[in-house]
Write a protein that holds these residues in place. Sequence first.
Motif, mmCIF file in Angstrom:
data_model
loop_
_atom_site.group_PDB
_atom_site.id
_atom_site.type_symbol
_atom_site.label_atom_id
_atom_site.label_comp_id
_atom_site.label_asym_id
_atom_site.label_seq_id
_atom_site.Cartn_x
_atom_site.Cartn_y
_atom_site.Cartn_z
ATOM 1 N N HIS A 103 0.837 -1.200 0.000
ATOM 2 C CA HIS A 103 0.000 0.000 0.000
ATOM 3 C C HIS A 103 0.873 1.252 0.000
ATOM 4 O O HIS A 103 1.972 1.249 0.543
ATOM 5 C CB HIS A 103 -0.898 -0.017 1.233
ATOM 6 N N SER A 104 0.361 2.337 -0.588
ATOM 7 C CA SER A 104 1.188 3.546 -0.682
ATOM 8 C C SER A 104 0.518 4.802 -0.131
ATOM 9 O O SER A 104 1.163 5.837 -0.011
ATOM 10 C CB SER A 104 1.582 3.800 -2.141
ATOM 11 N N SER A 105 -0.770 4.746 0.209
ATOM 12 C CA SER A 105 -1.427 5.927 0.775
ATOM 13 C C SER A 105 -0.965 6.146 2.208
ATOM 14 O O SER A 105 -0.471 5.229 2.865
ATOM 15 C CB SER A 105 -2.945 5.756 0.752
ATOM 16 N N SER A 106 -1.153 7.369 2.712
ATOM 17 C CA SER A 106 -0.841 7.638 4.114
ATOM 18 C C SER A 106 -2.096 8.160 4.813
ATOM 19 O O SER A 106 -2.984 8.723 4.179
ATOM 20 C CB SER A 106 0.309 8.638 4.242
ATOM 21 N N TYR A 107 -2.134 7.981 6.129
ATOM 22 C CA TYR A 107 -3.350 8.230 6.894
ATOM 23 C C TYR A 107 -3.072 9.086 8.127
ATOM 24 O O TYR A 107 -1.969 9.070 8.677
ATOM 25 C CB TYR A 107 -3.976 6.895 7.330
ATOM 26 N N ASP A 108 -4.111 9.790 8.569
ATOM 27 C CA ASP A 108 -4.017 10.577 9.798
ATOM 28 C C ASP A 108 -4.083 9.675 11.024
ATOM 29 O O ASP A 108 -3.397 9.909 12.022
ATOM 30 C CB ASP A 108 -5.162 11.597 9.860
ATOM 31 N N ILE A 109 -4.955 8.665 10.966
ATOM 32 C CA ILE A 109 -5.106 7.719 12.072
ATOM 33 C C ILE A 109 -5.141 6.309 11.503
ATOM 34 O O ILE A 109 -5.839 6.042 10.517
ATOM 35 C CB ILE A 109 -6.398 7.980 12.876
ATOM 36 N N ILE A 110 -4.388 5.411 12.125
ATOM 37 C CA ILE A 110 -4.451 3.991 11.793
ATOM 38 C C ILE A 110 -4.813 3.250 13.076
ATOM 39 O O ILE A 110 -4.160 3.427 14.110
ATOM 40 C CB ILE A 110 -3.111 3.471 11.249
ATOM 41 N N VAL A 111 -5.879 2.448 13.016
ATOM 42 C CA VAL A 111 -6.265 1.635 14.168
ATOM 43 C C VAL A 111 -6.146 0.165 13.785
ATOM 44 O O VAL A 111 -6.495 -0.227 12.664
ATOM 45 C CB VAL A 111 -7.692 1.955 14.669
ATOM 46 N N ALA A 112 -5.642 -0.634 14.714
ATOM 47 C CA ALA A 112 -5.443 -2.059 14.455
ATOM 48 C C ALA A 112 -5.930 -2.853 15.661
ATOM 49 O O ALA A 112 -5.575 -2.551 16.792
ATOM 50 C CB ALA A 112 -3.966 -2.347 14.203
ATOM 51 N N ASP A 113 -6.756 -3.851 15.390
ATOM 52 C CA ASP A 113 -7.274 -4.710 16.463
ATOM 53 C C ASP A 113 -7.052 -6.171 16.083
ATOM 54 O O ASP A 113 -7.999 -6.902 15.795
ATOM 55 C CB ASP A 113 -8.760 -4.414 16.692
ATOM 56 N N PRO A 114 -5.768 -6.608 16.054
ATOM 57 C CA PRO A 114 -5.486 -8.001 15.681
ATOM 58 C C PRO A 114 -6.056 -8.968 16.715
ATOM 59 O O PRO A 114 -6.300 -8.587 17.866
ATOM 60 C CB PRO A 114 -3.953 -8.063 15.682
ATOM 61 N N PRO A 115 -6.270 -10.221 16.323
ATOM 62 C CA PRO A 115 -6.714 -11.224 17.315
ATOM 63 C C PRO A 115 -5.746 -11.286 18.492
ATOM 64 O O PRO A 115 -4.523 -11.262 18.303
ATOM 65 C CB PRO A 115 -6.696 -12.532 16.507
ATOM 66 N N TYR A 116 -6.275 -11.351 19.690
ATOM 67 C CA TYR A 116 -5.429 -11.340 20.885
ATOM 68 C C TYR A 116 -4.481 -12.539 20.940
ATOM 69 O O TYR A 116 -3.430 -12.474 21.571
ATOM 70 C CB TYR A 116 -6.306 -11.338 22.145
ATOM 71 N N HIS A 117 -4.857 -13.659 20.284
ATOM 72 C CA HIS A 117 -4.027 -14.863 20.369
ATOM 73 C C HIS A 117 -2.818 -14.805 19.429
ATOM 74 O O HIS A 117 -1.976 -15.688 19.452
ATOM 75 C CB HIS A 117 -4.850 -16.111 20.047
ATOM 76 N N PHE A 118 -2.703 -13.754 18.618
ATOM 77 C CA PHE A 118 -1.554 -13.617 17.728
ATOM 78 C C PHE A 118 -0.257 -13.599 18.530
ATOM 79 O O PHE A 118 -0.204 -13.081 19.646
ATOM 80 C CB PHE A 118 -1.643 -12.314 16.924
ATOM 81 N N GLU A 119 0.789 -14.140 17.926
ATOM 82 C CA GLU A 119 2.102 -14.106 18.567
ATOM 83 C C GLU A 119 2.630 -12.668 18.596
ATOM 84 O O GLU A 119 2.257 -11.836 17.769
ATOM 85 C CB GLU A 119 3.086 -14.994 17.794
ATOM 86 N N GLN A 120 3.517 -12.417 19.540
ATOM 87 C CA GLN A 120 4.152 -11.104 19.682
ATOM 88 C C GLN A 120 4.699 -10.603 18.343
ATOM 89 O O GLN A 120 4.531 -9.440 17.981
ATOM 90 C CB GLN A 120 5.288 -11.226 20.698
ATOM 91 N N GLN A 121 5.334 -11.484 17.606
ATOM 92 C CA GLN A 121 5.973 -11.108 16.345
ATOM 93 C C GLN A 121 4.978 -10.517 15.351
ATOM 94 O O GLN A 121 5.307 -9.609 14.592
ATOM 95 C CB GLN A 121 6.648 -12.348 15.745
ATOM 96 N N LYS A 122 3.745 -11.041 15.356
ATOM 97 C CA LYS A 122 2.749 -10.550 14.400
ATOM 98 C C LYS A 122 2.313 -9.128 14.733
ATOM 99 O O LYS A 122 2.029 -8.328 13.833
ATOM 100 C CB LYS A 122 1.537 -11.488 14.371
ATOM 101 N N PHE A 123 2.234 -8.798 16.016
ATOM 102 C CA PHE A 123 1.929 -7.423 16.417
ATOM 103 C C PHE A 123 3.070 -6.496 16.005
ATOM 104 O O PHE A 123 2.847 -5.402 15.489
ATOM 105 C CB PHE A 123 1.717 -7.342 17.935
#
Length: 196
Positions: free
Chosen positions: A107-127
Amino acid sequence: MRIISGKYKGRRISPPKNLPVRPTTDMSKESLFNILNNRFDFEGLKVLDIFAGTGNLSYEFGSRGAEAITAVDADFGCIKFIKQTAAEFDFNIMAVKADVYKFLAGHSSSYDIIVADPPYHFEQQKFEEVVKLVFDNNLLQEDGMMIIEHSRHTTLEHMMNWSFSKKYGGSIFSFFEFDKDETEEAINEDPDVEEL
């Protein structure tokens, strides 16, 4: 699930029960937007909502007048529901079915706010990979903010551009933003930047 502020304050939204999601609670959402209210005028903002799930956070931004919202999730049912809800409320939400990591990498656009709510069970590395992809690909505006929701089992304070964290119940919001001093130093050191 309800919209807590803005044009559609109090309106309830009922997603299908079979969606593979864990929506942000109203209490956590209200606390998050109290912080954002002190920092941003939502009118005209460009927002990226990744791991969007039901679109819960996207609707809050839409109700507050954000100009353009991109919601990304890998689940077809989630994207279908977001599209239906956006049409019902006339929100300017572009719902994209995609693997979030591939989306961020290409992706190449830029944003004022980015929110991310990954699954809680994801490994540290994925966050951590989310943070790296956003900043390596310049997806956040210089005066923007990224927020990642996670559990207490994930630690992000060591990541680049981490600013602060807030705990609400079982959820933690970690905030990321460019260091203003670092940004100014980079501009001052760049020989191609003219001083006015």
